[in-house]
Scaffold this motif. Structure first.
Motif, PDB file in Angstrom:
ATOM      1  N   HIS A 109      -0.529   0.685  -4.295  1.00  0.00           N
ATOM      2  CA  HIS A 109       0.680   0.951  -3.519  1.00  0.00           C
ATOM      3  C   HIS A 109       1.621   1.900  -4.241  1.00  0.00           C
ATOM      4  CE1 HIS A 109       0.409  -1.332   0.160  1.00  0.00           C
ATOM      5  NE2 HIS A 109      -0.287  -2.226  -0.523  1.00  0.00           N
ATOM      6  N   GLY A 110       2.233   2.796  -3.462  1.00  0.00           N
ATOM      7  CA  GLY A 110       3.070   3.841  -4.062  1.00  0.00           C
ATOM      8  C   GLY A 110       4.529   3.690  -3.709  1.00  0.00           C
ATOM      9  N   ILE A 111       5.250   4.801  -3.826  1.00  0.00           N
ATOM     10  CA  ILE A 111       6.700   4.810  -3.680  1.00  0.00           C
ATOM     11  C   ILE A 111       7.138   4.377  -2.282  1.00  0.00           C
ATOM     12  CG2 ILE A 111       8.703   6.339  -3.657  1.00  0.00           C
ATOM     13  CD1 ILE A 111       7.275   8.024  -5.773  1.00  0.00           C
ATOM     14  N   VAL A 112       6.505   4.939  -1.262  1.00  0.00           N
ATOM     15  CA  VAL A 112       6.981   4.706   0.106  1.00  0.00           C
ATOM     16  C   VAL A 112       6.840   3.230   0.487  1.00  0.00           C
ATOM     17  CG1 VAL A 112       6.638   5.291   2.527  1.00  0.00           C
ATOM     18  CG2 VAL A 112       6.505   7.075   0.796  1.00  0.00           C
ATOM     19  N   SER A 113       5.700   2.614   0.170  1.00  0.00           N
ATOM     20  CA  SER A 113       5.543   1.211   0.553  1.00  0.00           C
ATOM     21  C   SER A 113       6.479   0.313  -0.257  1.00  0.00           C
ATOM     22  CB  SER A 113       4.091   0.757   0.430  1.00  0.00           C
ATOM     23  OG  SER A 113       3.548   1.138  -0.795  1.00  0.00           O
ATOM     24  N   ALA A 114       6.863   0.752  -1.476  1.00  0.00           N
ATOM     25  CA  ALA A 114       7.825  -0.018  -2.258  1.00  0.00           C
ATOM     26  C   ALA A 114       9.211   0.042  -1.612  1.00  0.00           C
ATOM     27  CB  ALA A 114       7.897   0.501  -3.691  1.00  0.00           C
ATOM     28  N   ILE A 115       9.596   1.226  -1.097  1.00  0.00           N
ATOM     29  CA  ILE A 115      10.902   1.367  -0.448  1.00  0.00           C
ATOM     30  C   ILE A 115      10.940   0.546   0.844  1.00  0.00           C
ATOM     31  CG2 ILE A 115      12.446   3.013   0.715  1.00  0.00           C
ATOM     32  CD1 ILE A 115      11.414   5.131  -1.293  1.00  0.00           C
ATOM     33  N   LEU A 116       9.831   0.550   1.577  1.00  0.00           N
ATOM     34  CA  LEU A 116       9.783  -0.171   2.854  1.00  0.00           C
ATOM     35  C   LEU A 116       9.530  -1.661   2.656  1.00  0.00           C
ATOM     36  CD1 LEU A 116       7.697   2.399   4.939  1.00  0.00           C
ATOM     37  CD2 LEU A 116      10.166   2.073   4.930  1.00  0.00           C
ATOM     38  N   HIS A 117       9.251  -2.092   1.435  1.00  0.00           N
ATOM     39  CA  HIS A 117       8.950  -3.498   1.137  1.00  0.00           C
ATOM     40  C   HIS A 117       7.873  -4.047   2.063  1.00  0.00           C
ATOM     41  CE1 HIS A 117      12.337  -4.238  -1.732  1.00  0.00           C
ATOM     42  NE2 HIS A 117      12.693  -3.098  -1.201  1.00  0.00           N
ATOM     43  N   LEU A 118       6.805  -3.291   2.225  1.00  0.00           N
ATOM     44  CA  LEU A 118       5.708  -3.724   3.095  1.00  0.00           C
ATOM     45  C   LEU A 118       5.117  -5.034   2.575  1.00  0.00           C
ATOM     46  CD1 LEU A 118       3.714  -0.405   3.641  1.00  0.00           C
ATOM     47  CD2 LEU A 118       5.374  -1.468   5.157  1.00  0.00           C
ATOM     48  N   PRO A 119       4.730  -5.927   3.492  1.00  0.00           N
ATOM     49  CA  PRO A 119       4.130  -7.198   3.053  1.00  0.00           C
ATOM     50  C   PRO A 119       2.915  -6.984   2.147  1.00  0.00           C
ATOM     51  CG  PRO A 119       4.548  -7.217   5.414  1.00  0.00           C
ATOM     52  CD  PRO A 119       4.853  -5.833   4.947  1.00  0.00           C
ATOM     53  N   SER A 120       2.113  -5.984   2.444  1.00  0.00           N
ATOM     54  CA  SER A 120       0.926  -5.749   1.604  1.00  0.00           C
ATOM     55  C   SER A 120       1.327  -5.308   0.200  1.00  0.00           C
ATOM     56  CB  SER A 120       0.022  -4.693   2.244  1.00  0.00           C
ATOM     57  OG  SER A 120       0.736  -3.496   2.452  1.00  0.00           O
ATOM     58  N   GLN A 121       2.466  -4.596   0.105  1.00  0.00           N
ATOM     59  CA  GLN A 121       2.946  -4.182  -1.213  1.00  0.00           C
ATOM     60  C   GLN A 121       3.440  -5.397  -1.989  1.00  0.00           C
ATOM     61  OE1 GLN A 121       6.453  -3.945  -2.236  1.00  0.00           O
ATOM     62  NE2 GLN A 121       6.114  -2.866  -4.146  1.00  0.00           N
ATOM     63  N   ARG A 122       4.133  -6.314  -1.295  1.00  0.00           N
ATOM     64  CA  ARG A 122       4.619  -7.528  -1.955  1.00  0.00           C
ATOM     65  C   ARG A 122       3.437  -8.350  -2.468  1.00  0.00           C
ATOM     66  NH1 ARG A 122       9.403  -6.963  -3.343  1.00  0.00           N
ATOM     67  NH2 ARG A 122       9.873  -9.178  -3.291  1.00  0.00           N
ATOM     68  N   ARG A 123       2.408  -8.460  -1.638  1.00  0.00           N
ATOM     69  CA  ARG A 123       1.224  -9.236  -2.053  1.00  0.00           C
ATOM     70  C   ARG A 123       0.571  -8.600  -3.260  1.00  0.00           C
ATOM     71  NH1 ARG A 123       0.303  -9.881   3.451  1.00  0.00           N
ATOM     72  NH2 ARG A 123      -1.105  -8.097   3.532  1.00  0.00           N
ATOM     73  N   GLU A 124       0.507  -7.261  -3.255  1.00  0.00           N
ATOM     74  CA  GLU A 124      -0.125  -6.589  -4.390  1.00  0.00           C
ATOM     75  C   GLU A 124       0.691  -6.814  -5.665  1.00  0.00           C
ATOM     76  OE1 GLU A 124      -2.168  -2.469  -4.313  1.00  0.00           O
ATOM     77  OE2 GLU A 124      -0.255  -2.186  -5.321  1.00  0.00           O
ATOM     78  N   GLU A 125       2.027  -6.791  -5.541  1.00  0.00           N
ATOM     79  CA  GLU A 125       2.874  -7.056  -6.707  1.00  0.00           C
ATOM     80  C   GLU A 125       2.607  -8.463  -7.255  1.00  0.00           C
ATOM     81  OE1 GLU A 125       5.708  -5.408  -8.512  1.00  0.00           O
ATOM     82  OE2 GLU A 125       4.300  -3.875  -7.915  1.00  0.00           O
ATOM     83  N   ASP A 126       2.473  -9.437  -6.334  1.00  0.00           N
ATOM     84  CA  ASP A 126       2.159 -10.806  -6.753  1.00  0.00           C
ATOM     85  C   ASP A 126       0.841 -10.846  -7.512  1.00  0.00           C
ATOM     86  OD1 ASP A 126       4.402 -12.085  -5.815  1.00  0.00           O
ATOM     87  OD2 ASP A 126       3.564 -12.491  -3.834  1.00  0.00           O
ATOM     88  N   MET A 127      -0.130 -10.094  -7.002  1.00  0.00           N
ATOM     89  CA  MET A 127      -1.446 -10.061  -7.632  1.00  0.00           C
ATOM     90  C   MET A 127      -1.357  -9.455  -9.045  1.00  0.00           C
ATOM     91  SD  MET A 127      -4.603  -7.691  -6.576  1.00  0.00           S
ATOM     92  CE  MET A 127      -4.101  -6.481  -7.788  1.00  0.00           C
ATOM     93  N   ILE A 128      -0.590  -8.358  -9.173  1.00  0.00           N
ATOM     94  CA  ILE A 128      -0.451  -7.691 -10.473  1.00  0.00           C
ATOM     95  C   ILE A 128       0.218  -8.635 -11.473  1.00  0.00           C
ATOM     96  CG2 ILE A 128       0.717  -5.806 -11.686  1.00  0.00           C
ATOM     97  CD1 ILE A 128       0.479  -4.160  -9.088  1.00  0.00           C
ATOM     98  N   ARG A 129       1.319  -9.298 -11.013  1.00  0.00           N
ATOM     99  CA  ARG A 129       2.035 -10.240 -11.862  1.00  0.00           C
ATOM    100  C   ARG A 129       1.131 -11.393 -12.276  1.00  0.00           C
ATOM    101  NH1 ARG A 129       7.354 -10.227 -12.734  1.00  0.00           N
ATOM    102  NH2 ARG A 129       7.871  -8.183 -12.000  1.00  0.00           N
ATOM    103  N   GLY A 130       0.405 -11.930 -11.275  1.00  0.00           N
ATOM    104  CA  GLY A 130      -0.473 -13.072 -11.535  1.00  0.00           C
ATOM    105  C   GLY A 130      -1.529 -12.716 -12.568  1.00  0.00           C
ATOM    106  N   ALA A 131      -2.117 -11.533 -12.418  1.00  0.00           N
ATOM    107  CA  ALA A 131      -3.157 -11.109 -13.362  1.00  0.00           C
ATOM    108  C   ALA A 131      -2.556 -10.949 -14.757  1.00  0.00           C
ATOM    109  CB  ALA A 131      -3.778  -9.795 -12.893  1.00  0.00           C
ATOM    110  N   GLY A 132      -1.358 -10.359 -14.815  1.00  0.00           N
ATOM    111  CA  GLY A 132      -0.696 -10.192 -16.115  1.00  0.00           C
ATOM    112  C   GLY A 132      -0.483 -11.540 -16.791  1.00  0.00           C
ATOM    113  N   MET A 133       0.022 -12.517 -16.022  1.00  0.00           N
ATOM    114  CA  MET A 133       0.272 -13.843 -16.584  1.00  0.00           C
ATOM    115  C   MET A 133      -1.034 -14.496 -17.040  1.00  0.00           C
ATOM    116  SD  MET A 133       3.373 -14.623 -16.972  1.00  0.00           S
ATOM    117  CE  MET A 133       3.270 -16.332 -17.462  1.00  0.00           C
ATOM    118  N   ARG A 134      -2.074 -14.363 -16.241  1.00  0.00           N
ATOM    119  CA  ARG A 134      -3.348 -15.004 -16.600  1.00  0.00           C
ATOM    120  C   ARG A 134      -3.871 -14.468 -17.922  1.00  0.00           C
ATOM    121  NH1 ARG A 134      -4.628 -14.585 -11.406  1.00  0.00           N
ATOM    122  NH2 ARG A 134      -6.092 -12.867 -11.673  1.00  0.00           N
TER     123      ARG A 134
END
Lengths: 254, 319
Positions: A109-134
């Protein structure tokens, strides 16, 4: 077929031949090491494998795909991750943000989906965070997730570099002198961690190390360099008994 | 290793605005909303200029503060927006609102043109090239017929919203306030996203970032493009407010002032940059009493700030 296959690799700076016709291979699921005295060309080889230097000749194949000459980020995306000899963390950022950096090439996900707070972008952020924590949990520093990376102890910074590299979901991880600056206890922990990386995640490990004790303990196969050439290749026992290796490390009797 | 199904509290995404910043932020917004009802036209005019600088500094902050690239020609992107609106409304009869997407596209293109060949350069060389680029854009505007040459463009159409024409100082004050709020929202959103983090990785250690799988050229190019787009939208609204623009609005001095706002407040952090931008707009007005000594007093004030607060008035915690 070997996971990593290096054939006739050559590198020179000006007239100086840094690497001459290096060939070796690393099987999938192995723990292998590259050793050699100072100036033998280990780090130069490492930089060729990771795309920081462009080799002059020969080939490097990762899972059968040629990777020699590709830029570093492409090589990481193809499944080869690295750590740095002199720890290179993003010191001013949090431990978690460092671990999350590995996931960059596995997300899109790039700049535009981050500005629009798309649900798929939010899910991807959760995934990135989750992987980092794991991965922080895997290396045992999850409780420091929100501290600045520069504030970690030296040993924990080394662990964080491992977590960051592992977060890029590699096939093979290259560790550049991971034991440098560690005390005996920390070295034991490192041996344990390297084994866990292979045994629990199936990631292949290639070490570059000075520390003979650690290398002999952990590796199944060792490649020995001197003056930019391969001088031996085999099991720890075979390498230890090889006269050429003894000569390179201890010198010859006159 | 954890099974991944366990949800850790630490893995929750941070909120857009930190809780401790919520109340001061809302208070500042409240003051900004009622200001034109208590202030005279002069104060409102100055405040409008301050809001313009807030938008420009937030845009430049993406390039300088996030991605760590020095840009000395940022006013060029501001000019691209202003001239796009100026030319399209006065020469081709475009509606003001339709000129914004065109200006954004033009700014993206300008960002790529300056970015693609230069981003492999290191910071000092990059600064020189961006300085040249800023001057080139200004000199082109000075010499083309379509941009009105040295005298610029006049009679730029004022925008309408649902039949209401923006005319007075207060109208433009609110228009710029809305744009500044939008810019803050956009920056907050991007700052904590995947690309925002990539900019910080590149800024702090380019080689480590490349080694971990970040395409540094693409990341820098995107920072340039996004900064350019924000400046161009500010330029569109600026042209509509002034109704006349000339090359002298987009000089090297303008680029420096915007950069000053970013550095003064504290690079990389939104509250700091907003504060710096407001200071840059207010200082000359506050120091009006100093008469001919104004530039000297301004310079001393700025030097003092940089001497005692080298990381800016409200620096990034990350350092």
């Amino acid at each position: 077929m070997a996971l990593l296959e290096v054939r006739d690799l050559r590198l020179s700076f000006g007239g100086l031949k840094v690497l001459q016709d290096i060939s070796f291979s690393v099987e999938k699921g192995a723990i292998n090491s590259l050793i050699g005295p100072n100036g033998a060309g280990k780090t130069s080889l490492f930089n060729c494998l990771t795309g920081f230097y462009k080799p002059k000749g020969g080939s490097i194949r990762l899972g059968g795909r040629p990777i020699a000459g590709l830029p570093p980020h492409r090589i990481t995306a193809l499944g080869l991750a690295r750590t740095f000899q002199n720890i290179r963390l993003f010191k001013e950022m949090s431990v978690l943000e460092n671990a999350m950096s590995g996931q960059h090439c596995r997300s899109r996900h790039g700049i535009v989906s981050a500005i629009l707070h798309l649900p798929s972008q939010r899910r991807e952020e959760d995934m990135i965070r989750g992987a980092g924590m794991r991965w922080l949990e895997f290396v045992g520093i999850a409780e420091h997730a929100h501290r600045l990376a520069g504030g970690l102890s030296y040993g924990d910074q080394r662990r964080l570099e491992l977590a960051r590299a592992l977060a890029s979901a590699p096939e093979i991880i290259l560790l550049d002198e991971p034991a440098a600056g560690l005390n005996e206890r920390e070295k034991l922990d490192l041996v344990h961690l390297i084994r866990r990386i292979r045994d629990e995640t199936g990631v292949t490990v290639l070490l570059i190390e000075h520390d003979m004790g650690l290398v002999m303990q952990v590796s199944e196969k060792i490649v020995v360099f001197d003056y930019g050439q391969k001088i031996a290749d085999g099991t720890p026992e075979a390498v230890r008994a090889d006269p050429k290796v003894i000569e390179a490390y201890l010198g010859t009797e006159d | 290793m954890s099974d991944g199904a366990r949800t850790l509290p630490a893995a929750a995404q941070p909120p857009l605005v930190r809780r401790s910043h919520l109340l001061p932020g809302l208070a500042a917004l409240g003051c900004a909303l009622v200001l034109p009802h208590f202030a005279n036209a002069y104060v409102t005019e100055v405040a409008t200029t301050a809001l313009l600088y807030v938008v420009l500094c937030l845009g430049l902050n993406i390039v300088v503060g996030y991605a760590g690239l020095l840009d000395l020609g940022y006013a060029a992107f501001f000019a691209v927006g202003a001239y796009t609106t100026g030319i399209l409304t006065s020469e081709f009869g475009f509606n003001f609102w339709l000129t914004i997407p065109v200006a954004m596209a033009a700014a993206c293109l300008a960002g790529v043109i300056i970015g693609a060949p230069t981003l492999r350069l290191r910071s000092d060389y990059l600064a020189i090239v961006t300085l040249g680029f800023g001057e080139i854009v200004r000199i082109i505007a000075r010499n083309l017929d379509i941009t009105g040459g040295a005298s610029g463009l006049v009679g730029i159409e004022r925008p309408e919203i649902l039949g209401f024409k923006l005319m007075q100082v207060q109208h433009f004050y609110y228009a710029f306030l809305a744009l500044a709020l939008l810019a803050v929202f956009v920056c907050l959103s991007v700052e904590r996203s995947r690309m925002g983090r990539a900019w910080f990785y590149v800024r702090y250690d380019e080689d480590a970032a490349a080694g971990i799988g970040i395409n540094r050229v693409s990341a820098k190019l995107q920072a340039y493009m996004m900064g350019a787009v924000i400046a161009s939208v500010a330029g569109c609204l600026y042209a509509a407010k002034m109704t006349a623009i000339s090359p002298e609005s987009f000089t090297f001095n303008q680029s420096l002032l915007i950069l000053l706002g970013v550095v003064l407040g504290g690079m990389g952090r939104i509250p700091g940059v907003v504060l710096g931008a407001i200071l840059v707009a207010l200082l000359p007005e506050v120091l009006r009493g100093a008469g001919t000594y104004r530039p000297l007093v301004t310079a001393v004030a700025l030097l003092a700030i940089m001497l005692f607060r080298p990381n800016g008035l409200w620096p990034d915690k990350r350092g």
